[in-house]
Design an enzyme around this catalytic site. Structure first.
Site, PDB file in Angstrom:
ATOM      1  N   ARG A  21       0.836  -1.203   0.000  1.00 47.44           N
ATOM      2  CA  ARG A  21       0.000   0.000   0.000  1.00 47.44           C
ATOM      3  C   ARG A  21       0.871   1.254   0.000  1.00 47.44           C
ATOM      4  NH1 ARG A  21      -5.104  -0.040   0.889  1.00 47.44           N
ATOM      5  NH2 ARG A  21      -4.962  -1.994   2.086  1.00 47.44           N
ATOM      6  N   GLU A  44       0.555  -7.847  -3.914  1.00 51.87           N
ATOM      7  CA  GLU A  44      -0.665  -7.059  -4.074  1.00 51.87           C
ATOM      8  C   GLU A  44      -0.346  -5.566  -4.043  1.00 51.87           C
ATOM      9  OE1 GLU A  44      -4.235  -5.607  -1.081  1.00 51.87           O
ATOM     10  OE2 GLU A  44      -3.395  -7.608  -0.799  1.00 51.87           O
ATOM     11  N   THR A  73      -7.914  -3.492  -2.440  1.00 54.04           N
ATOM     12  CA  THR A  73      -8.877  -2.398  -2.349  1.00 54.04           C
ATOM     13  C   THR A  73      -9.642  -2.264  -3.676  1.00 54.04           C
ATOM     14  OG1 THR A  73      -7.207  -1.312  -0.956  1.00 54.04           O
ATOM     15  CG2 THR A  73      -9.211  -0.090  -1.381  1.00 54.04           C
ATOM     16  N   LYS A 133     -10.286 -13.484   3.102  1.00 55.16           N
ATOM     17  CA  LYS A 133      -9.412 -12.611   3.877  1.00 55.16           C
ATOM     18  C   LYS A 133     -10.168 -12.180   5.137  1.00 55.16           C
ATOM     19  CE  LYS A 133      -8.159  -7.731   3.175  1.00 55.16           C
ATOM     20  NZ  LYS A 133      -7.899  -6.719   2.127  1.00 55.16           N
ATOM     21  N   GLY A 163      -2.414  -6.179  11.171  1.00 51.24           N
ATOM     22  CA  GLY A 163      -1.684  -6.349  12.418  1.00 51.24           C
ATOM     23  C   GLY A 163      -0.867  -7.621  12.516  1.00 51.24           C
ATOM     24  N   GLY A 183       0.900  -6.278   5.775  1.00 52.43           N
ATOM     25  CA  GLY A 183       0.864  -4.881   5.391  1.00 52.43           C
ATOM     26  C   GLY A 183       2.010  -4.079   5.946  1.00 52.43           C
ATOM     27  N   SER A 184       1.724  -3.200   6.897  1.00 49.39           N
ATOM     28  CA  SER A 184       2.733  -2.240   7.354  1.00 49.39           C
ATOM     29  C   SER A 184       3.898  -2.865   8.101  1.00 49.39           C
ATOM     30  CB  SER A 184       2.071  -1.177   8.233  1.00 49.39           C
ATOM     31  OG  SER A 184       1.450  -1.764   9.357  1.00 49.39           O
TER      32      SER A 184
END
Length: 212
Positions: A21, A44, A73, A133, A163, A183-184
């Site tokens: 992202r 992704e 998204t 998901k 998370g 993710g992050s």
């Protein structure tokens, strides 16, 4: 090989989904190389990233022999069509819009919608989802996933997203997670390829430890 078969093969090799992202087209190829070098096979690009279709196209072309690439998204059918035109084969959404799921499935693409309840899960599977998901995982728990797995058809792939860090893979694995969306803890905008590669290797090592 169909897109579903390619995804199945990639998932079998490494069921970790790299969620990039905020990535930019001018950096996405180096980051993709770092992820593949670390062992990732599923990438992704969320559509709320800068010029996401360009990034999808670049990754799909560069990594066609090494990984499967798609978009996240994805909120409407038009976006499904644009992802496919860019060379993406995975359609990932934060929600379970059956129109988006069906549009992807009809085109032979891999649909991975976000679900939070058994009702959403069953509706997504009926519409043609290839995997589910669990999102946001921070609002659920491994216990929630375990309860869902008890009623869903055997073999349905569920991936917690949100998370997830290397130290949490085992508790989700014990609850029946087939894979993980990262993710992050893996990538944040502005992170260089070397750092992404280092984080990716930590995730791959944690996942490999579960398989022993």
């Amino acid at each position: 090989m169909t897109h579903i078969e390619a995804f199945d093969a990639a998932f079998a090799r490494c069921p970790l989904v790299a969620i990039l992202r905020g990535v930019r087209p001018d950096e996405v190829e180096d980051i993709g190389d770092a992820l593949v070098d670390a062992g990732f096979t599923i990438l992704e690009v969320p559509l709320n990233s800068p010029d996401p279709y360009d990034s999808v196209a670049r990754l799909a072309a560069r990594l066609k022999d090494y990984a499967v690439v798609g978009a996240g998204t994805v909120l409407n059918v038009d976006a499904v069509e644009r992802v496919e035109a860019a060379g993406g084969t995975i359609i990932i959404s934060p929600n379970a819009d059956t129109r988006v799921i069906a549009a992807a499935a009809t085109r032979g693409l891999v649909s991975m919608p976000g679900i939070a309840t058994p009702t959403e899960a069953f509706a997504a599977l009926e519409a043609g989802a290839a995997a589910l998901k669990l999102f946001p995982a921070e609002a659920a728990s491994p216990a929630v996933m375990k309860a869902m797995r008890a009623v869903l058809p055997k073999g349905v792939r569920m991936l917690p997203v949100g998370g997830i860090v290397p130290s949490k893979l085992d508790e989700w694995h014990q609850a029946g997670a087939a894979g993980y969306g990262l993710g992050s803890a893996l990538y944040v905008p502005g992170m260089d390829a070397a750092t992404v590669g280092e984080r990716a290797r930590a995730f791959v090592a944690a996942w490999a430890a579960l398989e022993k």
